[in-house]
Design a protein around this motif. Structure first.
Motif, PDB file in Angstrom:
ATOM      1  N   GLN A   1      -8.949  -6.102   1.181  1.00 16.85           N
ATOM      2  CA  GLN A   1      -8.382  -5.413   2.336  1.00 16.85           C
ATOM      3  C   GLN A   1      -9.103  -5.877   3.606  1.00 16.85           C
ATOM      4  O   GLN A   1     -10.325  -6.049   3.599  1.00 16.85           O
TER       5      GLN A   1
ATOM      6  N   SER B   1      -3.111  -4.500   9.271  1.00 11.04           N
ATOM      7  CA  SER B   1      -3.901  -4.149   8.102  1.00 11.04           C
ATOM      8  C   SER B   1      -3.345  -4.975   6.953  1.00 11.04           C
ATOM      9  O   SER B   1      -2.158  -4.875   6.637  1.00 11.04           O
TER      10      SER B   1
ATOM     11  N   PRO C   1       0.818  -1.222   0.000  1.00  8.50           N
ATOM     12  CA  PRO C   1       0.000   0.000   0.000  1.00  8.50           C
ATOM     13  C   PRO C   1       0.850   1.270   0.000  1.00  8.50           C
ATOM     14  O   PRO C   1       0.787   2.086   0.912  1.00  8.50           O
TER      15      PRO C   1
ATOM     16  N   SER D   1      -3.507  -6.862   2.982  1.00  9.23           N
ATOM     17  CA  SER D   1      -3.946  -6.819   1.587  1.00  9.23           C
ATOM     18  C   SER D   1      -3.704  -8.199   1.007  1.00  9.23           C
ATOM     19  O   SER D   1      -2.574  -8.683   0.998  1.00  9.23           O
TER      20      SER D   1
END
Length: 906
Positions: A604, A619, A291, A621
């Protein structure tokens, strides 16, 4: 190549001797070339005496025949003749030299004649000399051809041997084909690479060996090579022994109608190229999954690589960005702002700075930009650009600043002590709880430090707690949180010591310096909890990058901070998520991977893991890598979550209490509603089940009372029987209701006693058989090895009576009902089998619920309580019950009960 040796050739010597005799010459010899030994030596001279170097060079190179009658007179035309050491040595007066030439004019030797006499050659003698010379030439040419033939044959043999060795060493396939695609020759090279054997190929055409399409392609290459008369290159693959083999071929014209086809095995190279392409694709996919915007810029400031985030930000495809100058893409104002950093990174230094920018969509974003130089042998070839969006962090900082006053008001209401201390540990702010816990006034507290000697702080073991090691100085020194430190603090105003559990949380500036420290502490004097000192040292963590398959199996783990892995990498590789995580968490992870693979899009998500003694938030992905594998890129966002927790903590606690109270009220309301529904169902069922037998009793009794009807004994007994049956039905209903009420109240006891099981079951069947007369066949199959049985007779009666009564109720008249009893290990197994209407599949999950009845019972009466009672009676025995049924084919209940139990065992 020479024809002579140090030993004169016999055939040449005979010719020379004959010439000497015919011409009456004492000395005749032949020189081959200008340096070869002589042949045809006469007059008793040895080879060493007639060295060519002694001869005049002018005679050795003359193109025409020379006859010198008097050497003295010709020295001016042929220098060196007179002064020749050879001539002087043998006192020669006459000399003749004739060049020896082949038919095509190539000279290979010279014929010399010599005499001590001065003499003139007549024309006849000269012709004779020329004929002898011609004869010598023919002999020498024959010798030359013979020698050359021998040498050629030897060379051919050597060449063939070398060629065979070369073919044996070569791994290439070498073929000769004509314009029709027919195999003319096959070199003896690597037979493993031939599609079929050499014997099967020779003489055949391409279309006799390969499929139509492939043969057409090969033949077109052959004909194009012949038409262009140039070498043609191509690649193709063949299936050889079940394996795909790739070839790189060069096709070269051999004649106007034939070509040489040389094919080399390039399978490993092809596989390596495919692996390289796949590796490049994986690296690009990883770059696209991160990201952040990532690019590579050359020294002239032209973009050479950008990832997907660059495309999304500028809304320009990557192929249009690559090659552009940074000024062209960023625009002049932004480029000028970046120029100092560009100049610095091109000088070989890394640059990190923050900037804000308006996106294409008009929103303001904050970024952290990192320029990293790319070196090769101390020369900067270009630099990498990493742009990370820190808008959320900036927003959080703004929210923190805007809520400063709210924070001050909030801490006053907290039940734990709060001190806000500056960069030098001076106390700037305190709440009421802190004042009360430390036993001082606000004026006495503000401006002091938490490690003031007045506090006389000690460890749990009584040792002195040095000021520099207190939580707040530690937080200032390290810029990290310090948590759960137990400290004994002396309170001068009260003359006692209070034990505190202390935490220190630094608040950092954008440059990473400590601006303030929030010190929180609570009184733990009452229980003085023993706890080890914790030091949470957080370092800048790289992302966790994993490759997993559709089943959640770890295939690869990129080198990363081991503190962010749930387990060490060697313990994860090859394992599935369900072998590593708790079931619920593993199901979640596998579900996310499959969602990404099925949607073929990046997913996500956020989640937390308990790693060691701390909860880490990520977080993530998840992007599809292939049809069955995905890349999982997870970033540590724990600090962001902690910042959010600080802001929301007080509201969440209040909300949690409200939700807890609301949930409790909802549970009470649900229980009341369930009870009301149960009562309603009970009343409905009971009233319906009571109404039918009571109606039968009332109607039959009124008919029997009438005096105007003449009753026969048989008919009167029929109505009396109906009354008895109705009373029995009412009794069974009442028994069910009474039993279920005891079950719900938990008053249904369990009292196992010794039991004659066979007699008990037979009596039960006899009683039921009497009630149904001959309408049904009730059959007992008993295993007589069952002895010394200890069961609760009352509960067993409930179990068997309800199951057998149901079998009778839902079976057609005349059908058979079996009760099988046998022993299995230390348990007795009861099997009740009927040929009735069966139970629909949709009713099976609710079969043992109170008042539930099958959807196919129609008008057959029943309360829906029997199976509920059966299950509870089985459970009191510590047993189990199962059912198998098919609509229209009957039902089988199986009850398994441990035998010889004692009271209270269940």
């Amino acid at each position: 190549m020479t024809l002579s040796s140090h030993q004169p050739d016999e055939s040449l010597e005979r010719i020379v001797r004959l010439m000497a005799k015919v011409l009456d010459l004492p000395l005749v010899w032949v020189v081959l070339g200008q340096v070869s030994p002589q042949v045809g030596v006469v007059w008793g001279l040895s080879v060493e005496q007639i060295e060519p170097t002694l001869l005049p060079q002018s005679l050795l190179v003359a193109d025409e025949a020379i006859f010198l009658a008097n050497i003295e007179n010709y020295d001016q035309h042929y220098p060196g003749v007179k002064s020749s050491n050879f001539l002087e040595s043998f006192d020669l007066c006459f000399l003749a030299a004739l060049p020896l030439k082949t038919g095509n004019g190539n000279r290979f030797g010279t014929l010399f004649l010599a005499d001590r006499r001065v003499r003139e050659f007549s024309s006849e003698h000269r012709s004779m000399v020329l004929e002898f010379a011609s004869l010598l030439v023919e002999v020498l040419e024959l010798k030359l051809v013979t020698a050359r033939s021998v040498e050629v044959e030897a060379a051919l043999r050597d060449s063939e041997a070398e060629m065979r060795a070369l073919f044996a060493a070569l791994k290439d396939v070498i073929l000769v084909l004509n314009s029709e695609g027919r195999y003319l020759k096959i070199a003896p090279t690597n037979p493993r690479l031939l599609h079929i054997s050499e014997d099967e190929k020779l003489g055949k055409t391409l279309h006799e060996i390969f499929p139509q399409q492939q043969a057409d392609m090969f033949l077109s290459l052959v004909r194009y090579t012949l038409a262009s008369q140039q070498t043609v290159s191509a690649e193709y693959s063949l299936s050889i022994e079940g394996e795909e083999v790739w070839f790189s071929t060069n096709i070269t014209p051999l004649s106007e109608d034939t070509v040489v086809w040389v094919a080399r095995d390039v399978t490993e190279q092809q596989q390596a190229e495919e692996a390289l392409q796949q590796s490049v694709a994986q690296i690009r996919l990883i770059m696209d999954s991160v990201p952040a915007r990532i690019a590579y810029v050359d020294r002239e400031q032209h973009y050479r690589f950008v990832n997907h985030q660059y495309e999304e930000w500028f809304q320009i495809p990557a192929e249009e960005i690559v090659g552009k100058h940074m000024r062209e893409l960023l625009g002049e104002p932004i480029y000028q702002g970046c120029l100092p950093a560009i100049e610095t990174v091109l000088s070989g230094q890394q640059v990190i700075y923050e900037d804000n920018m308006i996106s294409i969509k008009g929103k303001e974003h904050y970024f952290q930009v990192t320029f990293t130089p790319h070196f090769r042998e101390q020369e900067v070839l270009g630099f990498y650009v990493l742009v990370q969006d820190i808008t959320e962090i900036k927003f959080a900082e703004a929210v923190l600043r805007s809520n400063e006053e709210r924070f001050r008001a909030l801490i006053q209401d907290l039940q734990v002590g709060i001190l806000v201390q500056g960069a030098d540990a001076e106390i700037l702010l305190c709440n009421r709880a802190a004042i009360d816990l430390l036993g001082v006034t606000e004026e006495q507290l503000l401006g002091r430090t938490s490690f003031d000697p007045t506090w006389n702080v000690i460890h749990e073991d009584g040792s002195v707690f040095p000021g520099a090691t207190h939580p707040v100085p530690q937080a200032i020194a390290t810029g990290k949180s310090v948590k759960n430190v137990i400290m004994g603090v002396y309170r001068p105003s009260m003359g006692d010591r209070v034990w505190l559990l202390v935490n220190a949380e630094p608040r950092l500036t954008a440059e990473g310096r400590v601006a303030q420290v929030i010190c929180s502490f609570s009184d733990i004097t009452a229980y003085k909890q023993s706890q080890a000192e914790l030091s949470a040292l957080f370092a800048a963590l790289d992302d966790v990058i994993l490759v997993v398959d559709a089943g959640g199996r770890y295939l690869k783990i990129a080198p990363t901070d081991p503190n962010l892995l749930y387990k060490p990498a060697p313990d994860l590789i090859g394992k599935r998520a369900h072998e590593v995580f708790p079931p619920a968490l593993a199901d979640y992870f596998v579900g996310q991977v499959r969602l990404a693979l099925e949607s073929k899009q990046r997913i996500q998500t956020e989640y937390s893991l308990q790693i060691g003694d701390r909860e880490v938030w990520f977080s993530a992905s998840i992007s599809p890598l292939s049809d069955s594998t995905a890349i999982w890129v997870a970033r540590d966002i724990t600090q962001q979550k902690q910042a959010e927790v600080v802001l929301r903590q007080s509201n969440e606690e209040l909300e949690a209490k409200v939700q807890e109270r609301t949930a409790e009220l909802e549970r009470v309301r649900a229980q009341e509603q369930e009870l009301a529904e149960l009562k309603a169902r009970f009343i409905t069922t009971a009233s319906h089940e009571f109404r039918t037998p009571l109606t039968v009793i009332l109607t039959s009794a009124e008919l029997l009372k009438r005096e105007d009807i003449q009753w026969t004994d048989e008919k009167r007994m029929k109505y009396l029987q109906r009354i008895q049956d109705a009373i029995r039905s009412l009794t069974l209903i009442m028994n069910d209701i009474f039993t279920i009420s005891k079950v719900e109240a938990g008053k249904l006891g369990f009292m196992p006693t010794p039991l004659n099981l066979e007699s008990f079951c037979q009596d039960l069947l006899d009683d039921l058989q009497f009630q149904v007369a001959r309408q049904y066949q009730l059959k007992l199959n008993y295993d007589r090895t069952l002895t010394h049985i200890c069961l609760d007779e009352t509960l067993l009666w409930q179990i068997l009576t309800n199951l057998l009564s149901n079998a009778i109720k839902y079976s057609p008249q005349g059908s058979r009902i079996d009760l099988d009893i046998h022993q299995q290990d230390s348990a007795v197994v009861f099997t009740i089998r009927d040929q009735g209407i069966g139970i629909p599949e949709q009713d099976m999950p609710y079969l043992f619920e109170s008042f539930h009845r099958g959807s196919n019972v129609g008008t057959i009466s029943g309360t829906g309580l029997g199976l509920t009672i059966v299950r509870r009676c089985v459970e009191l025995h510590g047993g189990s019950i199962t059912v198998e049924s098919a609509v229209g084919a009957g039902t089988t209940f199986t009850v398994i009960i441990p035998i010889n139990q004692e009271v209270g065992q269940a």
